[in-house]
Design a protein around this motif. Structure first.
Motif, PDB file in Angstrom:
ATOM      1  N   PHE A 121       0.687  -1.100   0.119  1.00 41.51           N
ATOM      2  CA  PHE A 121      -0.129   0.128   0.015  1.00 41.51           C
ATOM      3  C   PHE A 121       0.851   1.117   0.079  1.00 41.51           C
ATOM      4  O   PHE A 121       0.667   2.410  -1.276  1.00 41.51           O
ATOM      5  CB  PHE A 121      -0.491   0.161   1.617  1.00 41.51           C
ATOM      6  CG  PHE A 121      -1.749   1.327   1.594  1.00 41.51           C
ATOM      7  CD1 PHE A 121      -2.816   1.828   0.629  1.00 41.51           C
ATOM      8  CD2 PHE A 121      -1.650   2.277   2.121  1.00 41.51           C
ATOM      9  CE1 PHE A 121      -3.327   3.052   1.054  1.00 41.51           C
ATOM     10  CE2 PHE A 121      -1.957   3.345   2.228  1.00 41.51           C
ATOM     11  CZ  PHE A 121      -2.872   4.149   1.483  1.00 41.51           C
ATOM     12  N   LEU A 122       1.885   1.454   0.910  1.00 40.85           N
ATOM     13  CA  LEU A 122       2.558   2.785   1.036  1.00 40.85           C
ATOM     14  C   LEU A 122       4.224   2.518  -0.329  1.00 40.85           C
ATOM     15  O   LEU A 122       3.395   3.566  -1.049  1.00 40.85           O
ATOM     16  CB  LEU A 122       4.046   2.352   1.729  1.00 40.85           C
ATOM     17  CG  LEU A 122       3.343   2.479   3.650  1.00 40.85           C
ATOM     18  CD1 LEU A 122       3.898   2.608   4.567  1.00 40.85           C
ATOM     19  CD2 LEU A 122       2.220   3.559   3.416  1.00 40.85           C
ATOM     20  N   LYS A 123       3.637   1.730  -1.406  1.00 42.37           N
ATOM     21  CA  LYS A 123       4.682   1.989  -2.488  1.00 42.37           C
ATOM     22  C   LYS A 123       3.579   2.421  -3.591  1.00 42.37           C
ATOM     23  O   LYS A 123       4.228   3.564  -4.138  1.00 42.37           O
ATOM     24  CB  LYS A 123       5.164   0.223  -2.506  1.00 42.37           C
ATOM     25  CG  LYS A 123       5.905   0.339  -4.039  1.00 42.37           C
ATOM     26  CD  LYS A 123       6.567  -1.349  -4.687  1.00 42.37           C
ATOM     27  CE  LYS A 123       6.923  -0.917  -5.937  1.00 42.37           C
ATOM     28  NZ  LYS A 123       7.176  -1.852  -6.967  1.00 42.37           N
ATOM     29  N   THR A 124       2.727   1.928  -3.685  1.00 45.31           N
ATOM     30  CA  THR A 124       1.517   2.146  -4.399  1.00 45.31           C
ATOM     31  C   THR A 124       1.221   3.805  -3.901  1.00 45.31           C
ATOM     32  O   THR A 124       1.347   4.625  -5.280  1.00 45.31           O
ATOM     33  CB  THR A 124       0.275   1.768  -4.423  1.00 45.31           C
ATOM     34  OG1 THR A 124       0.431  -0.122  -4.647  1.00 45.31           O
ATOM     35  CG2 THR A 124      -0.800   1.968  -5.081  1.00 45.31           C
ATOM     36  N   LEU A 125       1.505   3.832  -2.798  1.00 45.32           N
ATOM     37  CA  LEU A 125       0.540   5.696  -2.341  1.00 45.32           C
ATOM     38  C   LEU A 125       1.320   6.191  -3.175  1.00 45.32           C
ATOM     39  O   LEU A 125       2.144   7.801  -3.056  1.00 45.32           O
ATOM     40  CB  LEU A 125       0.890   5.098  -1.435  1.00 45.32           C
ATOM     41  CG  LEU A 125       0.612   6.909  -0.233  1.00 45.32           C
ATOM     42  CD1 LEU A 125      -1.312   7.406  -1.138  1.00 45.32           C
ATOM     43  CD2 LEU A 125       0.398   7.081   0.746  1.00 45.32           C
ATOM     44  N   ILE A 126       2.831   6.034  -2.312  1.00 43.34           N
ATOM     45  CA  ILE A 126       4.293   6.679  -3.410  1.00 43.34           C
ATOM     46  C   ILE A 126       4.200   6.788  -4.888  1.00 43.34           C
ATOM     47  O   ILE A 126       4.661   7.956  -5.002  1.00 43.34           O
ATOM     48  CB  ILE A 126       6.061   5.938  -2.481  1.00 43.34           C
ATOM     49  CG1 ILE A 126       6.005   5.568  -1.159  1.00 43.34           C
ATOM     50  CG2 ILE A 126       6.626   6.606  -3.298  1.00 43.34           C
ATOM     51  CD1 ILE A 126       6.790   5.260  -0.033  1.00 43.34           C
ATOM     52  N   GLU A 127       3.852   5.948  -5.098  1.00 39.48           N
ATOM     53  CA  GLU A 127       4.171   5.696  -6.950  1.00 39.48           C
ATOM     54  C   GLU A 127       3.259   6.881  -6.870  1.00 39.48           C
ATOM     55  O   GLU A 127       3.321   7.971  -7.752  1.00 39.48           O
ATOM     56  CB  GLU A 127       3.698   4.771  -6.924  1.00 39.48           C
ATOM     57  CG  GLU A 127       4.890   3.523  -6.851  1.00 39.48           C
ATOM     58  CD  GLU A 127       5.103   3.293  -7.925  1.00 39.48           C
ATOM     59  OE1 GLU A 127       3.849   1.948  -8.620  1.00 39.48           O
ATOM     60  OE2 GLU A 127       5.604   1.475  -7.258  1.00 39.48           O
ATOM     61  N   THR A 128       2.310   7.228  -6.439  1.00 33.52           N
ATOM     62  CA  THR A 128       0.555   7.731  -6.876  1.00 33.52           C
ATOM     63  C   THR A 128       1.255   9.104  -6.616  1.00 33.52           C
ATOM     64  O   THR A 128       1.216  10.463  -7.703  1.00 33.52           O
ATOM     65  CB  THR A 128      -0.550   7.408  -5.783  1.00 33.52           C
ATOM     66  OG1 THR A 128      -0.797   5.990  -6.006  1.00 33.52           O
ATOM     67  CG2 THR A 128      -1.377   8.452  -6.431  1.00 33.52           C
ATOM     68  N   LEU A 129       1.549   9.788  -5.712  1.00 32.70           N
ATOM     69  CA  LEU A 129       2.388  10.520  -5.576  1.00 32.70           C
ATOM     70  C   LEU A 129       3.253  11.408  -5.773  1.00 32.70           C
ATOM     71  O   LEU A 129       3.551  12.560  -6.629  1.00 32.70           O
ATOM     72  CB  LEU A 129       2.667  10.707  -3.688  1.00 32.70           C
ATOM     73  CG  LEU A 129       1.900  10.403  -2.382  1.00 32.70           C
ATOM     74  CD1 LEU A 129       2.475  10.713  -1.033  1.00 32.70           C
ATOM     75  CD2 LEU A 129       0.668  12.142  -2.187  1.00 32.70           C
ATOM     76  N   LYS A 130       4.493  10.651  -6.447  1.00 28.76           N
ATOM     77  CA  LYS A 130       5.092  10.920  -7.664  1.00 28.76           C
ATOM     78  C   LYS A 130       4.222  11.441  -9.022  1.00 28.76           C
ATOM     79  O   LYS A 130       5.084  12.187  -9.038  1.00 28.76           O
ATOM     80  CB  LYS A 130       6.298   9.382  -8.210  1.00 28.76           C
ATOM     81  CG  LYS A 130       7.328   9.782  -7.148  1.00 28.76           C
ATOM     82  CD  LYS A 130       8.522   8.530  -7.341  1.00 28.76           C
ATOM     83  CE  LYS A 130       9.075   8.412  -5.700  1.00 28.76           C
ATOM     84  NZ  LYS A 130      10.059   7.180  -6.390  1.00 28.76           N
TER      85      LYS A 130
END
Length: 132
Positions: free
Chosen positions: A29-38
């Motif tokens: 979830f955190l990995k997906t969130l970081i990619e989305t924020l990028k």
């Protein structure tokens, strides 16, 4: 091994596996969130660049709007001044016609009086001539 012991072993295994599974899901979830924020950061940067490109034309539009407002105010003042001048001109024309009419009336009255005097004098001269 009895069914009770099997259930306890499965329960023990699940109690160790559950935090690991939650941790894996949390990491995903955190990995997906970081990619989305990028991606969001990149999108916001692109939007900011496009807005900055619009800054020049918007400034030109603002300047044009101010110029139109100034022209409108000048035209309004000019129209008001023209209307005032026309009204004053009409007053002067009205006064001139009034004076001209009064002068013409006075001239006509003077001519009438002189004509009456001449007619009276002519009638008196004719009477005198007839008497003689």
């Amino acid at each position: 091994m009895s069914l009770d012991q099997l259930m306890q072993a499965v329960s023990q295994f699940a109690s160790w596996l559950l935090p690991v599974a939650v941790l894996v899901y949390l990491v995903l979830f955190l990995k997906t969130l970081i990619e989305t924020l990028k991606d969001l950061s990149l999108t916001l940067l692109t939007a900011q660049n496009e807005i900055e490109k619009l800054d020049g034309p918007l400034q030109t539009l603002d300047d044009l709007s101010k110029t139109v407002d100034e022209v409108h105010a000048a035209m309004k003042q000019m129209a008001s001044s023209a209307a005032r001048s026309a009204q004053e001109g009409m007053e002067h024309v009205r006064e001139w016609f009034s004076r001209s009419r009064e002068e013409a009336q006075e001239t006509a009255d003077t001519i009438r009086v002189k004509a009456d005097d001449m007619m009276t004098a002519a009638a008196a001269a004719a009477d005198k001539a007839m008497e003689d």
